[in-house]
Write an enzyme that holds these catalytic residues in place. Structure first.
Site, PDB file in Angstrom:
ATOM      1  N   GLU A 121     -21.826 -11.139  11.588  1.00  0.00           N
ATOM      2  CA  GLU A 121     -21.229  -9.984  10.953  1.00  0.00           C
ATOM      3  C   GLU A 121     -19.691 -10.524  10.464  1.00  0.00           C
ATOM      4  O   GLU A 121     -19.140 -10.119   9.256  1.00  0.00           O
ATOM      5  CB  GLU A 121     -20.983  -8.959  12.206  1.00  0.00           C
ATOM      6  CG  GLU A 121     -20.119  -7.903  11.814  1.00  0.00           C
ATOM      7  CD  GLU A 121     -20.654  -6.724  10.767  1.00  0.00           C
ATOM      8  OE1 GLU A 121     -21.306  -7.256   9.829  1.00  0.00           O
ATOM      9  OE2 GLU A 121     -20.605  -5.651  11.216  1.00  0.00           O
ATOM     10  N   THR A 144     -15.947  -4.513   3.110  1.00  0.00           N
ATOM     11  CA  THR A 144     -15.413  -4.535   4.603  1.00  0.00           C
ATOM     12  C   THR A 144     -14.232  -5.366   4.486  1.00  0.00           C
ATOM     13  O   THR A 144     -13.249  -4.978   4.710  1.00  0.00           O
ATOM     14  CB  THR A 144     -16.161  -4.925   5.837  1.00  0.00           C
ATOM     15  OG1 THR A 144     -17.247  -4.081   5.704  1.00  0.00           O
ATOM     16  CG2 THR A 144     -15.684  -4.828   7.072  1.00  0.00           C
TER      17      THR A 144
HETATM   18  N1  LIG Z   1     -28.301 -10.178   4.806  1.00  0.00           N
HETATM   19  C1  LIG Z   1     -27.195  -9.492   4.487  1.00  0.00           C
HETATM   20  N2  LIG Z   1     -27.090  -8.074   4.399  1.00  0.00           N
HETATM   21  C2  LIG Z   1     -25.914  -7.487   3.870  1.00  0.00           C
HETATM   22  N3  LIG Z   1     -24.746  -8.121   3.474  1.00  0.00           N
HETATM   23  C3  LIG Z   1     -24.861  -9.329   3.643  1.00  0.00           C
HETATM   24  C4  LIG Z   1     -25.987 -10.246   3.966  1.00  0.00           C
HETATM   25  N4  LIG Z   1     -25.833 -11.317   3.829  1.00  0.00           N
HETATM   26  C5  LIG Z   1     -24.573 -11.308   3.327  1.00  0.00           C
HETATM   27  N5  LIG Z   1     -24.017 -10.353   3.144  1.00  0.00           N
HETATM   28  C6  LIG Z   1     -22.700  -9.905   2.361  1.00  0.00           C
HETATM   29  O1  LIG Z   1     -22.139  -9.199   3.286  1.00  0.00           O
HETATM   30  C7  LIG Z   1     -21.097  -8.367   2.646  1.00  0.00           C
HETATM   31  C8  LIG Z   1     -21.376  -6.891   2.995  1.00  0.00           C
HETATM   32  O2  LIG Z   1     -20.993  -6.724   4.122  1.00  0.00           O
HETATM   33  P1  LIG Z   1     -19.946  -5.474   4.493  1.00  0.00           P
HETATM   34  O3  LIG Z   1     -19.667  -5.666   5.784  1.00  0.00           O
HETATM   35  O4  LIG Z   1     -18.951  -5.317   3.309  1.00  0.00           O
HETATM   36  O5  LIG Z   1     -20.837  -4.097   4.285  1.00  0.00           O
HETATM   37  P2  LIG Z   1     -21.543  -3.182   5.280  1.00  0.00           P
HETATM   38  O6  LIG Z   1     -22.210  -3.927   6.158  1.00  0.00           O
HETATM   39  O7  LIG Z   1     -22.442  -2.169   4.650  1.00  0.00           O
HETATM   40  O8  LIG Z   1     -20.469  -2.371   5.675  1.00  0.00           O
HETATM   41  P3  LIG Z   1     -19.835  -1.853   7.291  1.00  0.00           P
HETATM   42  O9  LIG Z   1     -19.852  -2.945   8.100  1.00  0.00           O
HETATM   43  O10 LIG Z   1     -18.502  -1.280   6.786  1.00  0.00           O
HETATM   44  O11 LIG Z   1     -20.893  -0.647   7.610  1.00  0.00           O
HETATM   45  C9  LIG Z   1     -21.726  -8.413   1.102  1.00  0.00           C
HETATM   46  O12 LIG Z   1     -20.644  -9.387   0.301  1.00  0.00           O
HETATM   47  C10 LIG Z   1     -22.784  -9.300   1.070  1.00  0.00           C
HETATM   48  O13 LIG Z   1     -23.180 -10.023   0.004  1.00  0.00           O
HETATM   49  N1  LIG Z   2     -14.708  -1.539  12.357  1.00  0.00           N
HETATM   50  C1  LIG Z   2     -14.991  -1.995  10.923  1.00  0.00           C
HETATM   51  C2  LIG Z   2     -16.525  -1.693  10.674  1.00  0.00           C
HETATM   52  C3  LIG Z   2     -16.923  -2.213   9.497  1.00  0.00           C
HETATM   53  O1  LIG Z   2     -17.690  -3.371   9.536  1.00  0.00           O
HETATM   54  C4  LIG Z   2     -14.080  -1.535  10.136  1.00  0.00           C
HETATM   55  O2  LIG Z   2     -13.756  -0.437  10.061  1.00  0.00           O
HETATM   56  O3  LIG Z   2     -13.562  -2.510   9.309  1.00  0.00           O
END
Ligand SMILES: Nc1ncnc2c1ncn2[C@@H]1O[C@H](COP(=O)(O)OP(=O)(O)OP(=O)(O)O)[C@@H](O)[C@H]1O
Ligand SMILES: N[C@@H](CCO)C(=O)O
Length: 307
Positions: free
Chosen positions: A128, A181
């Site tokens: 993460e 994020t």
């Molecule tokens: N397996 C994967 N799945 C999703 N995103 C990935 C993965 N590997 C790398 N990434 C990268 O992580 C970023 C997305 O993560 P981000 O935390 O921004 O979004 P999210 O997980 O949907 O959001 P949140 O954590 O707020 O719910 C993108 O830049 C993406 O390219």
């Molecule tokens: N607690 C995190 C969750 C998103 O990954 C934020 O709000 O930035």
């Protein structure tokens, strides 16, 4: 067992007042992954469907968490990962954590379950961190433990599983824009006013109490965020209209899901959730922005084996 197929659920982090500590697990949306033992040492991502993401293990969150576990377990074999992504990256419902959790959960099963849920959370946090540039577990913990979770601390890691009151439904609207994020963290102030801190921690405390006592009215009054939402809501078109529509149609509360752009509402009962979903759809239908709305029960089991 040489191969396992898993469902890794989407999650809602923060739950309004609990920035970086509270989260809950959804059941209608999630990724699927196949994890397979292979004679070739290391972590090899062999297939990704759904979204365009890196195949190099060091650049994919699933690979980074898997490498963290591999380094600790040190088996004389490696793992292949196939990722079938349904959760759009950057959608705010834990896309990155679903992948980070999926690889280590599957590997743990194939290794004979040497690690407990807290240890799995620790490995997944490493993945993460690649996406958000900081270690937090408020999406990972509910994906692994199920239901509502509270991350009491990350170092040392301590996760508390909270009760899930009956008949609670989540409505999610996902406006089809991407908010990373890392970017939505960067706009947050480094310091907050004492009065805001007091309001916020009183709401976290009362929300936890409401979950323990099935007090939906108290839950409703606790679902507010005076610290993060005022800043981030500016990144989400029509956030205030969605919130108003949700509350006017009976939602207990409505806020930004994780770092957005998704918005969650918590509702008592499926019929209220369906009504709220329709009201929210009506708000976004008047705009040019494509969107998805779905209703989900709270998934109290978390990540699961499909076959
Ligand atoms: N397996 C994967 N799945 C999703 N995103 C990935 C993965 N590997 C790398 N990434 C990268 O992580 C970023 C997305 O993560 P981000 O935390 O921004 O979004 P999210 O997980 O949907 O959001 P949140 O954590 O707020 O719910 C993108 O830049 C993406 O390219
Ligand atoms: N607690 C995190 C969750 C998103 O990954 C934020 O709000 O930035």
């Amino acid at each position: 067992m040489n191969e396992i197929k898993i469902f890794s659920p989407a999650t809602v982090a923060n739950v309004s007042c609990g920035f970086d500590v509270l989260g809950f697990c959804l059941d209608t949306i999630g990724d699927e992954m196949i994890i397979r033992k292979t004679n070739k040492k290391g972590i090899h991502i062999t297939k990704i469907e759904g979204y365009d993401l890196p195949f190099e293990a060091e650049k994919n969150v699933a690979g980074v968490s898997a490498l963290a576990m591999l380094e600790d377990a040190n088996p004389d074999f490696g793992f292949e990962l196939e990722i079938y992504k349904n959760i759009k990256p950057g959608s705010g419902v834990g896309s990155s954590s679903a992948s980070a959790v999926g690889s280590v959960f599957g590997m743990n099963e194939l290794l004979g379950k040497p690690y407990n849920k807290t240890q799995l959370t620790n490995f997944a946090m490493k993945g993460e961190a690649l996406a958000s540039q900081c270690e937090h577990a408020d999406n990972i913990a509910p994906a692994i433990f199920g239901g509502f979770t509270l991350v009491k601390s990350v170092a040392p890691l301590e996760v508390l599983q909270l009760p899930t009151p009956k008949d609670l439904f989540a409505v999610i609207i996902h406006p089809q824009i991407e908010i990373k994020t890392s970017e939505s963290r960067a706009i947050l102030p480094k310091q907050i006013a004492l009065q805001d801190a007091i309001t916020q921690w009183s709401n976290v405390g009362s929300l936890v109490h409401a979950l323990h006592t099935n007090d939906y009215e108290l839950l409703s009054r606790s679902l507010t965020d005076v610290v993060v939402e005022p800043h981030r809501s500016q990144l989400i078109p029509h956030f205030k209209d969605v919130r108003k529509a949700a509350l006017e149609n009976g939602a207990l509360g409505c806020g930004i899901s994780g770092s957005g752009p998704s918005i969650f509402s918590l509702c008592y009962g499926n019929s209220t959730a369906q009504k709220v979903a329709q009201a929210i759809k009506n708000v976004y239908s008047k705009t040019e922005i494509p969107f998805e709305v779905y209703v989900s029960e709270i998934n109290t089991k978390g990540i699961k084996i499909i076959e």
